[in-house]
Design a protein around this motif. Structure first.
Motif, PDB file in Angstrom:
ATOM      1  N   GLU A 415       0.837  -1.208   0.000  1.00 48.28           N
ATOM      2  CA  GLU A 415       0.000   0.000   0.000  1.00 48.28           C
ATOM      3  C   GLU A 415       0.866   1.251   0.000  1.00 48.28           C
ATOM      4  O   GLU A 415       0.604   2.212  -0.737  1.00 48.28           O
ATOM      5  CB  GLU A 415      -0.909   0.000   1.228  1.00 48.28           C
ATOM      6  N   GLU A 418       2.717   1.816  -3.339  1.00 44.00           N
ATOM      7  CA  GLU A 418       1.771   2.256  -4.372  1.00 44.00           C
ATOM      8  C   GLU A 418       1.384   3.717  -4.153  1.00 44.00           C
ATOM      9  O   GLU A 418       1.265   4.498  -5.110  1.00 44.00           O
ATOM     10  CB  GLU A 418       0.531   1.364  -4.333  1.00 44.00           C
ATOM     11  N   ARG A 449       1.784   2.365   9.176  1.00 41.70           N
ATOM     12  CA  ARG A 449       1.701   2.955   7.839  1.00 41.70           C
ATOM     13  C   ARG A 449       2.383   4.329   7.844  1.00 41.70           C
ATOM     14  O   ARG A 449       3.119   4.686   6.917  1.00 41.70           O
ATOM     15  CB  ARG A 449       0.239   3.073   7.412  1.00 41.70           C
TER      16      ARG A 449
END
Length: 565
Positions: A415, A418, A449
């Motif tokens: 994720e 990307e 994240r």
């Protein structure tokens, strides 16, 4: 006299000498009694005792009640030798010397002019000996001399009498040597005890005072007589009595001769003075004596002033440290506000400028859209910056909420790469993610994240154009290790200590607020992990994040928590 009479008189004189020794009479008095006794038994004789100074090798006056005072003074201090008259030669050779006629005896060459004017024509001198266990042979203590006014040679009776009285003289000299040394030692101890500036006391094994010196009495503000009816516990503060008792018992429990056996070190106690005031003292003790005659020797040093000075030094040091910390905090706050205002000013100026442009000009749709895009980008930058600052503040306050749960690191890495692909493409950076299986990590997904976005963004921004970045994840024991590597210019060793300082951009011109790595470390440590950075100038940088794996045994461990604690 008959032999029986000699024996009876000899025993009487011997008894008298022993009484003098037992009564502590001076050496001169005892030796004079010995010489007068022999003069009584040998009519016409004049007797003397000279004492040997073995170190100097000289003879000194001991007793000579019937010899002329001028003669005794003249030979006092004479050096012993093979030609030093009868006495000096006897002391030198250790053998009896009989000079029947001083006028012609070669051993008297240097001394006959001293003796003959006083009518001393013959001299028979015997060495005074007393055997000692520590000597190779009987030690010579001095000489016993018998003078006559005419030439004389001793007969068997005189030899027997002189032998007995020489033994008495030896006993007197050895008694004086031993008890004189003991008396001197006792006097030195008494002076050292009485005159010592340190408080001293002798106690029994239970701590009852037997003797105290003036320094201790002054220290405690009590009279010596008052202390002698008390014990150590009576002057020690209640809280310190157990320690004092333990010290005394540890010493008292030692068996056998323990002269000088001491405690491991001084015990610091608080003593109570007669007026109720207290002093801090260092108490040390040792055992003296042996068997039933063991006592304790106490040394008491007043350290009140020393401890007060030490407390003052500590207080000053703490105050100086607090002042430096406050000063550093104030400076850090000022620097933070300065850097924060600088970081906010540029995007806010862009927002204001484009807002004014939209309000004053009728722009074509494409320019209007571009202006709105700039406003949106600047506003998001401000929002991200404020969010990072708030996160740092929460981490510092250990108030950042976390929701640990098993997270697939491979999915999260995909994720992030990307999401940052446009930024990488803009700089021609290749971001690679090896296809490796990895177990779940126990963490707050949103915060991990955030960590990866910061690290990969740094790898892209601080890199050569058309460079590379690699993101990997693998398991290591009970941890999951995430690594972000780049082939950029690397970081100079001198800058490594500044990596995690908020707003410190290390002189880079690639953009960014300088909060990324500080926030990364705070978030990772809040999730019970660690961050490590290795870098080689010209070769690149690797940032490694280690977090607990999400297995049953690990997911329940206490290291995972909310906040930075």
């Amino acid at each position: 006299m008959t032999p029986v009479d000699d024996t009876r008189v000899l025993l009487g004189h011997q008894h008298r000498v022993l009484e003098l020794l037992a009564g502590g009479a001076a050496r001169g008095e005892v030796l004079e009694a010995v010489t007068r006794s022999l003069e009584e038994l040998i009519p016409g004789s004049r007797c003397s005792v000279l004492v040997l100074d073995a170190v100097a090798g000289t003879l000194h006056h001991g007793a000579a009640p019937s010899l002329p005072a001028e003669y005794s003074a003249a030979i006092d201090g004479m050096a012993i030798g093979h030609d030093a008259g009868s006495c000096g030669t006897a002391a030198y050779t250790g053998e009896a010397v009989i000079a029947e006629d001083v006028a012609v005896d070669r051993r008297w060459t240097r001394y006959r002019d001293l003796a003959l004017p006083h009518g001393l024509r013959s001299c028979w001198s015997s060495p005074i000996r007393l055997g000692r266990a520590d000597a190779q042979q009987d030690a010579v203590l001095g000489t016993f001399a018998v003078y006559h006014e005419a030439g004389h040679r001793p007969d068997e009776r005189e030899r027997r009498l002189v032998a007995r009285f020489t033994d008495l003289a030896a006993l007197a000299l050895e008694h004086d040597r031993l008890y004189g040394a003991l008396a001197q030692s006792e006097e030195r101890f008494r002076r050292a005890f009485e005159d010592n500036a340190v408080g001293m006391a002798l106690t029994d094994l239970d701590g009852r005072f037997l003797k105290v010196n003036p320094a201790l009495a002054r220290m405690l503000g009590r009279g010596a007589a008052d202390l002698l009816v008390a014990d150590l516990s009576a002057v020690v503060r209640r809280e310190d009595r157990a320690g004092a008792r333990l010290l005394l018992r540890s010493l008292a429990g030692r068996g056998g001769p323990v002269f000088g056996a001491a405690a491991p070190g001084p015990l610091e106690v608080t003593l109570v003075r007669a007026d109720g005031s207290t002093i801090v003292a260092a108490l040390s003790a040792s055992v003296v004596g042996a068997g039933a005659r063991r006592h304790l020797s106490l040394n008491v040093v007043d350290v009140t002033a020393r401890r007060a000075a030490q407390r003052d030094r500590i207080a000053r040091r703490e105050a100086e440290l607090a002042a430096r910390v406050a000063e550093d905090a104030s400076r850090a706050k000022s620097e933070l506000l300065s850097m924060l205002s600088h970081e906010l000013r540029t995007p806010l100026q862009a927002i204001i400028g484009f807002s004014e442009l939209l309000g004053t000009l009728d722009l074509p749709p494409e320019r209007r859209g571009a202006a709105l895009g700039h406003i949106d980008s600047a506003a998001r930058h401000v929002l991200d910056l404020v969010g990072d600052v708030l996160d740092l503040a929460r981490l510092e306050a250990r108030a950042l909420p976390l929701s640990p749960a098993p997270v697939d690191p491979g999915v999260l890495v995909a994720e992030v790469t990307e999401l940052l692909a446009p930024l990488a493409a803009e700089r021609g950076i290749t971001v690679s993610v090896p296809d490796e299986a990895c177990g779940a990590v126990l963490c707050d997904e949103r915060r991990l994240r955030q960590v990866l976005i910061n690290l990969v963004t740094n790898g892209i921004r601080h890199n050569h154009r058309y460079g590379w970045v690699e993101v990997t994840a693998h398991e290591d024991d009970e941890d999951v290790v995430l690594a972000v590597r780049d082939g950029g210019p690397g970081i100079a060793p001198a800058l490594m200590d500044r990596l995690f300082v908020p707003f410190d951009q290390l002189g880079a011109d690639a953009g960014g607020s300088g909060l990324g790595l500080a926030l990364v470390r705070g978030l990772v440590e809040a999730m019970s992990g660690t961050v490590g950075v290795t870098s080689t100038p010209g070769e690149g940088t690797t940032v490694t994040v280690r977090l607990p794996a999400a297995v049953d045994a690990v997911a329940t461990r206490a290291g995972v928590r909310s906040g930075g604690g």
